[in-house]
Design a protein around this motif. Sequence first.
Motif, PDB file in Angstrom:
ATOM      1  N   GLN A  42       0.866  -1.183   0.000  1.00 26.70           N
ATOM      2  CA  GLN A  42       0.000   0.000   0.000  1.00 26.70           C
ATOM      3  C   GLN A  42       0.902   1.233   0.000  1.00 26.70           C
ATOM      4  N   LEU A  43       0.692   2.130  -0.963  1.00 25.15           N
ATOM      5  CA  LEU A  43       1.460   3.368  -1.058  1.00 25.15           C
ATOM      6  C   LEU A  43       0.623   4.529  -0.539  1.00 25.15           C
ATOM      7  N   ALA A  44       1.184   5.292   0.379  1.00 20.38           N
ATOM      8  CA  ALA A  44       0.529   6.499   0.877  1.00 20.38           C
ATOM      9  C   ALA A  44       0.792   7.622  -0.128  1.00 20.38           C
ATOM     10  N   PRO A  45       0.020   8.701  -0.077  1.00 17.84           N
ATOM     11  CA  PRO A  45       0.297   9.824  -0.978  1.00 17.84           C
ATOM     12  C   PRO A  45       1.755  10.276  -0.876  1.00 17.84           C
ATOM     13  N   GLY A  46       2.350  10.578  -2.021  1.00 23.39           N
ATOM     14  CA  GLY A  46       3.744  11.002  -2.079  1.00 23.39           C
ATOM     15  C   GLY A  46       4.331  10.701  -3.446  1.00 23.39           C
ATOM     16  N   GLU A  47       5.634  10.925  -3.581  1.00 28.69           N
ATOM     17  CA  GLU A  47       6.329  10.688  -4.844  1.00 28.69           C
ATOM     18  C   GLU A  47       7.120   9.388  -4.759  1.00 28.69           C
ATOM     19  N   TYR A  48       6.970   8.571  -5.796  1.00 27.47           N
ATOM     20  CA  TYR A  48       7.601   7.260  -5.835  1.00 27.47           C
ATOM     21  C   TYR A  48       8.313   7.066  -7.169  1.00 27.47           C
ATOM     22  N   GLN A  49       9.269   6.161  -7.146  1.00 25.58           N
ATOM     23  CA  GLN A  49       9.955   5.765  -8.375  1.00 25.58           C
ATOM     24  C   GLN A  49       9.912   4.240  -8.438  1.00 25.58           C
ATOM     25  N   PHE A  50       9.558   3.724  -9.613  1.00 26.58           N
ATOM     26  CA  PHE A  50       9.561   2.290  -9.851  1.00 26.58           C
ATOM     27  C   PHE A  50      10.783   1.984 -10.703  1.00 26.58           C
ATOM     28  N   ARG A  51      11.568   1.002 -10.282  1.00 29.78           N
ATOM     29  CA  ARG A  51      12.798   0.649 -10.987  1.00 29.78           C
ATOM     30  C   ARG A  51      12.738  -0.830 -11.371  1.00 29.78           C
ATOM     31  N   ALA A  52      12.803  -1.090 -12.680  1.00 33.98           N
ATOM     32  CA  ALA A  52      12.704  -2.461 -13.187  1.00 33.98           C
ATOM     33  C   ALA A  52      13.913  -2.778 -14.056  1.00 33.98           C
ATOM     34  N   LYS A  53      14.485  -3.943 -13.853  1.00 33.05           N
ATOM     35  CA  LYS A  53      15.566  -4.408 -14.714  1.00 33.05           C
ATOM     36  C   LYS A  53      14.972  -5.293 -15.788  1.00 33.05           C
ATOM     37  N   GLU A  54      15.371  -5.030 -17.049  1.00 26.06           N
ATOM     38  CA  GLU A  54      14.956  -5.922 -18.129  1.00 26.06           C
ATOM     39  C   GLU A  54      15.394  -7.326 -17.772  1.00 26.06           C
TER      40      GLU A  54
END
Length: 108
Positions: A42-54
């Motif tokens: 669960q993400l609360a309000p705010g700024e997030y970054q999603f990082r995925a490796k191929e």
Amino acid sequence: MRLQVKQILIGIAICAMATPVWAKTKTVDLEVTQPTTVGSTQLAPGEYQFRAKEQGNQVDVLHNGKIIAEVPCHWVQLDKKSDQTGVLLNANTVTELDFDGSNQAARF
């Protein structure tokens, strides 16, 4: 002659082992304005970054530069290359990450 064949095979084996090193890391930024779910997190309000490796099987979720969750994902082939990087949501749940210029997406 036999020595050259061994050297070539060793070179190929080294390249094959190094392939994961060549995998690119792709990122998507998301500003959450209301509680949102990604996987079981669960993400609360705010700024997030999603990082995925191929070729990876998880996405790291970062908040303020720190990994707060590792969410399992699988890569899907898109019909065409994505025109932009973005996050697909369904009822405040992150379902997919698309990456500009790529015909693959990370799906949860």
